[in-house]
Motif scaffolding. Structure first.
Motif, PDB file in Angstrom:
ATOM      1  N   ALA A  55       0.547  -1.647   0.000  1.00 53.97           N
ATOM      2  CA  ALA A  55       0.245  -0.320  -0.069  1.00 53.97           C
ATOM      3  C   ALA A  55       0.528   1.197  -0.006  1.00 53.97           C
ATOM      4  O   ALA A  55       0.794   2.565  -0.058  1.00 53.97           O
ATOM      5  N   LEU A  56       2.129   1.532   0.350  1.00 48.36           N
ATOM      6  CA  LEU A  56       2.821   2.293   0.752  1.00 48.36           C
ATOM      7  C   LEU A  56       4.071   2.266   0.169  1.00 48.36           C
ATOM      8  O   LEU A  56       4.670   3.044   0.151  1.00 48.36           O
ATOM      9  N   ASP A  57       4.673   1.250  -0.751  1.00 52.27           N
ATOM     10  CA  ASP A  57       6.428   1.537  -1.364  1.00 52.27           C
ATOM     11  C   ASP A  57       5.876   2.515  -2.542  1.00 52.27           C
ATOM     12  O   ASP A  57       4.905   2.910  -3.033  1.00 52.27           O
ATOM     13  N   ALA A  58       7.014   2.980  -3.092  1.00 52.25           N
ATOM     14  CA  ALA A  58       7.340   3.808  -4.568  1.00 52.25           C
ATOM     15  C   ALA A  58       7.062   2.911  -5.709  1.00 52.25           C
ATOM     16  O   ALA A  58       8.043   3.364  -6.225  1.00 52.25           O
ATOM     17  N   ASP A  59       6.661   2.084  -5.958  1.00 51.18           N
ATOM     18  CA  ASP A  59       6.578   0.927  -7.239  1.00 51.18           C
ATOM     19  C   ASP A  59       5.970   1.715  -7.623  1.00 51.18           C
ATOM     20  O   ASP A  59       4.476   2.161  -7.994  1.00 51.18           O
ATOM     21  N   PRO A  60       6.309   1.960  -8.703  1.00 54.34           N
ATOM     22  CA  PRO A  60       5.305   3.543 -10.422  1.00 54.34           C
ATOM     23  C   PRO A  60       4.133   2.955 -10.574  1.00 54.34           C
ATOM     24  O   PRO A  60       3.744   2.950 -11.399  1.00 54.34           O
ATOM     25  N   SER A  61       4.472   1.543 -10.863  1.00 50.56           N
ATOM     26  CA  SER A  61       3.392   1.103 -11.778  1.00 50.56           C
ATOM     27  C   SER A  61       1.900   0.603 -10.764  1.00 50.56           C
ATOM     28  O   SER A  61       0.843   0.023 -10.840  1.00 50.56           O
ATOM     29  N   LYS A  62       2.026   1.205  -9.372  1.00 52.88           N
ATOM     30  CA  LYS A  62       0.481   1.067  -8.766  1.00 52.88           C
ATOM     31  C   LYS A  62       0.055   2.816  -8.580  1.00 52.88           C
ATOM     32  O   LYS A  62       1.618   3.868  -8.128  1.00 52.88           O
ATOM     33  N   PRO A  63      -1.108   2.937  -8.313  1.00 53.37           N
ATOM     34  CA  PRO A  63      -0.931   4.594  -8.231  1.00 53.37           C
ATOM     35  C   PRO A  63      -0.662   4.872  -6.769  1.00 53.37           C
ATOM     36  O   PRO A  63      -1.361   3.955  -6.093  1.00 53.37           O
ATOM     37  N   GLY A  64      -1.631   5.595  -6.402  1.00 53.83           N
ATOM     38  CA  GLY A  64      -1.155   6.621  -5.238  1.00 53.83           C
ATOM     39  C   GLY A  64       0.044   7.698  -5.414  1.00 53.83           C
ATOM     40  O   GLY A  64       1.547   7.352  -4.585  1.00 53.83           O
ATOM     41  N   TRP A  65      -1.152   8.756  -5.022  1.00 50.79           N
ATOM     42  CA  TRP A  65       0.301  10.197  -5.029  1.00 50.79           C
ATOM     43  C   TRP A  65       1.248  10.091  -3.244  1.00 50.79           C
ATOM     44  O   TRP A  65       2.219  10.079  -3.649  1.00 50.79           O
ATOM     45  N   TRP A  66       1.215   9.192  -2.771  1.00 54.02           N
ATOM     46  CA  TRP A  66       1.265   9.439  -1.063  1.00 54.02           C
ATOM     47  C   TRP A  66       2.157   8.285  -1.476  1.00 54.02           C
ATOM     48  O   TRP A  66       3.676   8.247  -0.437  1.00 54.02           O
ATOM     49  N   ARG A  67       3.067   7.500  -2.794  1.00 53.91           N
ATOM     50  CA  ARG A  67       3.503   6.631  -1.982  1.00 53.91           C
ATOM     51  C   ARG A  67       5.019   7.015  -2.438  1.00 53.91           C
ATOM     52  O   ARG A  67       6.108   6.667  -1.867  1.00 53.91           O
ATOM     53  N   GLU A  68       4.991   8.531  -2.660  1.00 52.35           N
ATOM     54  CA  GLU A  68       6.633   8.861  -2.764  1.00 52.35           C
ATOM     55  C   GLU A  68       7.697   9.641  -1.672  1.00 52.35           C
ATOM     56  O   GLU A  68       8.256   8.979  -1.536  1.00 52.35           O
ATOM     57  N   PHE A  69       5.806   9.302  -0.432  1.00 52.64           N
ATOM     58  CA  PHE A  69       6.869   9.917   0.558  1.00 52.64           C
ATOM     59  C   PHE A  69       6.582   8.739   1.439  1.00 52.64           C
ATOM     60  O   PHE A  69       7.736   8.639   2.033  1.00 52.64           O
ATOM     61  N   THR A  70       5.525   8.167   1.796  1.00 53.59           N
ATOM     62  CA  THR A  70       4.932   7.177   2.764  1.00 53.59           C
ATOM     63  C   THR A  70       6.572   5.641   2.254  1.00 53.59           C
ATOM     64  O   THR A  70       7.097   5.276   3.045  1.00 53.59           O
ATOM     65  N   SER A  71       6.890   5.664   1.225  1.00 52.81           N
ATOM     66  CA  SER A  71       7.452   4.703   0.587  1.00 52.81           C
ATOM     67  C   SER A  71       9.503   4.514   1.387  1.00 52.81           C
ATOM     68  O   SER A  71       9.858   3.822   2.282  1.00 52.81           O
ATOM     69  N   VAL A  72       9.754   6.006   1.864  1.00 53.69           N
ATOM     70  CA  VAL A  72      10.916   6.868   2.958  1.00 53.69           C
ATOM     71  C   VAL A  72      11.069   6.187   3.999  1.00 53.69           C
ATOM     72  O   VAL A  72      11.865   5.732   4.815  1.00 53.69           O
ATOM     73  N   PHE A  73       9.890   5.769   4.302  1.00 52.78           N
ATOM     74  CA  PHE A  73       9.489   5.431   5.310  1.00 52.78           C
ATOM     75  C   PHE A  73       9.279   3.409   6.176  1.00 52.78           C
ATOM     76  O   PHE A  73       8.792   2.850   7.123  1.00 52.78           O
ATOM     77  N   MET A  74       9.314   2.760   4.860  1.00 53.46           N
ATOM     78  CA  MET A  74       9.074   1.533   4.897  1.00 53.46           C
ATOM     79  C   MET A  74      10.766   1.104   4.631  1.00 53.46           C
ATOM     80  O   MET A  74      11.518   1.706   4.009  1.00 53.46           O
ATOM     81  N   GLN A  75      10.899  -0.303   5.479  1.00 53.21           N
ATOM     82  CA  GLN A  75      12.346  -0.517   5.134  1.00 53.21           C
ATOM     83  C   GLN A  75      12.221  -2.300   4.957  1.00 53.21           C
ATOM     84  O   GLN A  75      11.429  -2.918   4.763  1.00 53.21           O
ATOM     85  N   ASN A  76      12.824  -1.912   3.376  1.00 51.90           N
ATOM     86  CA  ASN A  76      12.888  -3.517   2.774  1.00 51.90           C
ATOM     87  C   ASN A  76      14.029  -4.136   2.613  1.00 51.90           C
ATOM     88  O   ASN A  76      14.192  -5.004   1.582  1.00 51.90           O
TER      89      ASN A  76
END
Length: 209
Positions: A55-76
Motif C-alpha cells: 500500500a505504501l511503497d513507491a512502485d511506479p506501476s501502482k497508483p497513489g501520489w502518497w507513495r513517493e513519501f510513505t515509501s521513505v519510511f518503509m524498510q525492505n
C-alpha cells in the motif's frame, strides 16, 4: 562494503564540521527525532500490517501520489538493513540539524525524496520518481542525500588536507560506486553534495550583499 564506507565518510564529515567535543552540549535535534520517529513508526506498521508495503511503497506501476513519501519510511532490507537505515538516519539527521538547522535539514531530506528520481529521469538513469532511484522503499536514499550535505559543509569550512580529502572523497566515491557498481546510494550522494553546494553559494552571496 562500499555503501557502508560512504556512510562512515559522511558521518565523519558531520563530526568534523560540528565538532566531536561539542556533541554533549548540543540541544536535542528535534528534526532528527521527528524523522527517526516516523521511520520507526513505519517499521512498526509493517510488523502489524502485512499489506503495508504493497500500500505504501513507491512502485511506479501502482497508483497513489502518497507513495513517493510513505515509501521513505518503509524498510525492505531485512532486520539488519532496516536497523542500519534507522541508526544512520538518526545520526545523519542530528549532525545535519546541528550544522544546517532543523528547517533546512528537513528541506534537504525532502529534496532527497523528490529530486533523485526526477534528475535520473532527465538524465536517462531511472524509471521515475522514487525514494531511491533504484529502490521502491527505504530511507537510505534520502539519508545518503542528506549525509552528502555534511561533506560539502566540511569542505567549505576546513583547510586541513586530511579533511579536504575526506569531504571531497564523498562525491568521488559516490561517482565511483555508480559507475562501477550501479549503486544508487553513490549517485544520490552526488546529488546531495551538489544541492548543498548551491545552497551554500546562495547563502554566502546573501551574506555578502
Amino acid at each position: 562494503m562500499t555503501t557502508a564506507a560512504l556512510m562512515v565518510m559522511m558521518f565523519n564529515c558531520g563530526l568534523g564540521v560540528v565538532g566531536r567535543d561539542t556533541l554533549r552540549e548540543r540541544p536535542l535535534p528535534w528534526a532528527a527525532i521527528a524523522l527517526t520517529a516516523l521511520a520507526v513508526a513505519g517499521v512498526v506498521l509493517q510488523l502489524a500490517w502485512s499489506g503495508a508495503m504493497d500500500a505504501l511503497d513507491a512502485d511506479p506501476s501502482k497508483p497513489g501520489w502518497w507513495r513517493e513519501f510513505t515509501s521513505v519510511f518503509m524498510q525492505n532490507g531485512g532486520f539488519f538493513g532496516g536497523l542500519w537505515n534507522l541508526v544512520t538516519l538518526a545520526a545523519v539527521a542530528a549532525l545535519a540539524q546541528w550544522y544546517w538547522g532543523g528547517s533546512l535539514t528537513l528541506a534537504f531530506f525532502l529534496a532527497g525524496i523528490l529530486l533523485p528520481g526526477r534528475i535520473d529521469t532527465v538524465l536517462g538513469f531511472g524509471d521515475g520518481p522514487s525514494t531511491d532511484p533504484r529502490n521502491f522503499a527505504g530511507s537510505s536514499g534520502a539519508t545518503y542525500f542528506l549525509g552528502a550535505t555534511l561533506a560539502l559543509a566540511l569542505l567549505t569550512r576546513t583547510r586541513l588536507p586530511k579533511n579536504i580529502a575526506l569531504a571531497a572523497g564523498v562525491p568521488a566515491l559516490g561517482l565511483a560506486m555508480w559507475f562501477a557498481q550501479d549503486n544508487g546510494h553513490g549517485l544520490v550522494s552526488v546529488y546531495g553534495f551538489v544541492l548543498a553546494a548551491a545552497v551554500w553559494a546562495v547563502r554566502r552571496a546573501a551574506r555578502r550583499s
